[in-house]
Design a protein around this motif. Structure first.
Motif, short mmCIF file in Angstrom:
data_model
loop_
_atom_site.label_atom_id
_atom_site.label_comp_id
_atom_site.label_asym_id
_atom_site.label_seq_id
_atom_site.Cartn_x
_atom_site.Cartn_y
_atom_site.Cartn_z
N TRP A 1 0.84 -1.21 0.00
CA TRP A 1 0.00 0.00 0.00
C TRP A 1 0.87 1.25 0.00
CZ3 TRP A 1 -0.30 4.14 3.29
CH2 TRP A 1 -1.37 5.02 3.07
N ARG B 1 -15.66 -1.37 -2.78
CA ARG B 1 -14.40 -1.56 -3.50
C ARG B 1 -13.62 -0.27 -3.61
NH1 ARG B 1 -14.31 -6.16 -6.50
NH2 ARG B 1 -12.05 -5.84 -6.38
N ARG B 2 -12.27 -0.39 -3.59
CA ARG B 2 -11.40 0.77 -3.75
C ARG B 2 -10.52 0.62 -5.00
NH1 ARG B 2 -14.52 1.84 0.09
NH2 ARG B 2 -13.83 2.09 2.26
N LYS B 3 -9.98 -0.57 -5.22
CA LYS B 3 -9.00 -0.79 -6.29
C LYS B 3 -9.53 -0.47 -7.69
CE LYS B 3 -6.11 -4.24 -3.99
NZ LYS B 3 -5.59 -5.63 -4.07
N PHE C 1 -9.09 7.30 -3.06
CA PHE C 1 -9.46 5.91 -2.79
C PHE C 1 -8.32 5.13 -2.15
CE2 PHE C 1 -12.29 7.28 -6.24
CZ PHE C 1 -13.50 7.14 -5.57
N ASN C 2 -7.10 5.50 -2.47
CA ASN C 2 -5.97 4.87 -1.79
C ASN C 2 -5.95 5.23 -0.31
OD1 ASN C 2 -3.24 3.44 -2.00
ND2 ASN C 2 -2.66 5.40 -1.12
N MET D 1 -8.23 3.22 2.12
CA MET D 1 -7.87 1.86 2.50
C MET D 1 -7.14 1.81 3.84
SD MET D 1 -6.51 0.53 -1.24
CE MET D 1 -6.42 -1.21 -0.83
N SER E 1 -8.22 -0.13 7.30
CA SER E 1 -8.26 -1.60 7.28
C SER E 1 -6.87 -2.22 7.34
CB SER E 1 -8.98 -2.09 6.01
OG SER E 1 -8.22 -1.77 4.86
N PHE F 1 -1.90 -3.43 -6.07
CA PHE F 1 -2.99 -4.18 -6.68
C PHE F 1 -2.86 -5.68 -6.42
CE2 PHE F 1 -3.52 -0.34 -9.33
CZ PHE F 1 -4.90 -0.21 -9.24
N THR G 1 -2.16 -5.96 -1.60
CA THR G 1 -2.95 -5.28 -0.57
C THR G 1 -4.42 -5.67 -0.71
OG1 THR G 1 -1.42 -3.42 -0.62
CG2 THR G 1 -3.54 -3.06 0.45
N ASP H 1 -8.43 -5.64 -0.70
CA ASP H 1 -9.46 -4.64 -0.92
C ASP H 1 -10.70 -5.04 -0.14
OD1 ASP H 1 -10.74 -2.43 -1.87
OD2 ASP H 1 -10.83 -3.05 -3.96
N PHE H 2 -11.61 -4.10 0.07
CA PHE H 2 -12.88 -4.46 0.66
C PHE H 2 -13.68 -5.33 -0.31
CE2 PHE H 2 -11.78 -0.79 3.16
CZ PHE H 2 -12.32 -1.06 4.42
#
Length: 461
Positions: free
Chosen positions: A26, A91-93, A141-142, A145, A148, A227, A230, A232-233
């Motif tokens: 990350w 989702r973030r990625k 969006f990064n 994260m 978490s 990607f 790390t 993601d949700f």
């Protein structure tokens, strides 16, 4: 944000968070994205645009300010909406990938910026706007994260380490450009005394222009660990349902803000001081180019030293964040920025604090003149304070925001960081245009730091 921690179960709690490899991956996002700010917006391409593409440095500073303002308006309007949708979808990625692609496309197109060609100015500024929108949204969006990845008591260290790592990436990208790619038009040699790699032509400033494609390639390579490693949700809702629910949640959050007084005050303070900081970094290289006649090698070396100061500042700031709290770090950083900004406007090529000194000599040594040395010292103070200010700001946001709506609040964070982000560049551009003075244009930024500091004093963690 608070997290219950049953006595004796701290290890079990930490096991619920991401692995070291995931956290390190990350952090690599900051490394991947930082060259855009280092090479494009601050130390290489922006000064090159103002000095060699635009008709005059003042006109270049003005045009760059208007383009930055236009991108800031788009970011301000869309950030909270996108953050709310991301929270609802989980989702973030995918969002990082889409906006990362805009960064790569926009920055790569900057290769077209040939010197002295007015026909490239408009498409070049459009490409800059696209890339800026991409990198800023990807960062939203990064950042979301972070909660978490580590427990709350390690957020400050994570944020500071990310910023410090990003600065190191910026340093290496600058060394690569100055040492191997960008040559002086006078000598045809790079800072290391070498001929540019790939036969880049110094006369047409291909070494400056290559920073655009290099930034895109750098991002693609170094964002991959995030990607791949790390987590993601998990996806919760389809995009259409997430859009509907996200907008409902956003309206509810905006309605709650008057009741969350510390959050509202912090967002307002962030809106003001971030505008000043972004404008200061955006125009610092352009200002130096116009004041001292610095070109890519001088400005790039200046940038390396500032990035070293920023790396050290962000690392120390992260430790102070966990120990003293993010508000302390933000306040201390702003006091340094305010003092250095006032002092730097009292430095001209032949004077320091209104006292006459010997001006730079053409062909003289690097930073040999007294005024250049003073500018360098003050610039390092600004660089050293800028890193911890930004790192501690996202750390304080995480402490104030509810975890289940973290991306939404990071969207609001980006909103307050961008909703008036066009004001600083616009004011700098307008004042510079009216007065034909770069110094007068930069003076307006002092008000941003002072106002932000006053508002921050009212925030309660």
């Amino acid at each position: 944000m608070t997290t219950a921690m049953p006595a004796g179960n701290a290890g079990d709690l930490e096991a619920r968070y991401a692995s070291r490899a995931a956290v390190a991956s990350w952090i690599m996002f900051d490394w991947a994205a930082q060259p855009y700010f280092t090479l494009i917006t601050t130390f290489v391409f922006a000064p090159y645009f103002a000095t060699f593409v635009a008709a005059t440095p003042a006109e270049g500073q003005s045009l760059w300010g208007f383009a930055t303002a236009a991108a800031g308006i788009v970011i301000a309007l869309a950030s909270p909406v996108l953050g709310a949708i991301a929270d609802a979808s989980g989702r973030r990625k995918p969002w990082i990938a889409v906006f990362g692609a805009l960064l790569v496309i926009g920055s790569s197109l900057m290769w077209i910026g040939r010197p002295g060609d007015p026909s490239v100015i408009l498409p070049l500024l459009i490409a800059y706007g696209i890339a800026t929108i991409g990198v800023e949204f990807a960062t939203v969006f990064n950042n979301a994260m972070m909660p978490s990845l580590v427990p709350p008591h390690k957020i400050g260290r994570l944020s500071g380490t990310g910023w410090a790592t990003g600065y190191i990436g910026g340093i290496l990208s600058l060394i690569l450009v100055l040492g191997f790619l960008a040559a002086s038009p006078a000598t045809g040699k790079t800072l290391f005394g070498l001929s540019p790699l790939f036969g880049l032509d110094a006369a047409t400033h291909e070494g400056d222009r290559i920073t655009g494609p290099l930034t895109g390639l750098w991002f693609i390579i170094f964002v991959l660990p995030m990607f791949l490693l790390t987590p993601d949700f998990p996806a919760r809702r389809p995009v259409r349902a997430a859009l509907r629910e996200g907008l409902i949640e956003l309206r509810r959050t905006l309605g709650e803000l008057p009741k969350r007084k510390s959050m509202a005050t912090f967002l307002l303070a962030n809106m003001i001081y971030t505008d000043g900081l972004v404008s200061l970094f955006a125009f610092g290289g352009i200002y130096a180019a116009g004041t001292f006649g610095w070109h890519t090698i001088q400005i790039g070396t200046f940038g390396i030293l500032l990035a070293v100061a920023g790396t050290l500042g962000a690392w120390i700031g992260g430790k102070l964040d966990d120990r003293m709290g993010p508000k302390f770090v933000i306040a201390a950083s702003m006091i340094i920025l305010l003092s250095a900004s006032v002092a730097i406007l009292m430095v001209d090529k032949d004077s320091i604090l209104f006292m006459k000194v010997a001006p730079p000599v053409p062909g003289g040594g690097l930073f040999a003149a007294p005024a250049e040395k003073a500018y360098l010292i003050l610039g390092c103070l600004i660089g050293g304070a800028g890193g911890p200010l930004q790192a501690a700001s996202r750390s304080l946001l995480i402490r104030l925001a509810p975890k289940e709506r973290i991306a939404q609040f990071f969207g609001l964070f980006a909103l307050t960081g961008k909703v008036t982000s066009f004001v600083g560049p616009l004011l700098v551009g307008l004042v510079t245009m009216v007065t034909a003075s770069q110094k007068a244009g930069m003076t307006v930024l002092i008000l941003f730091f002072f106002s932000g500091l006053v508002l921050l004093s009212r925030v309660r963690e």
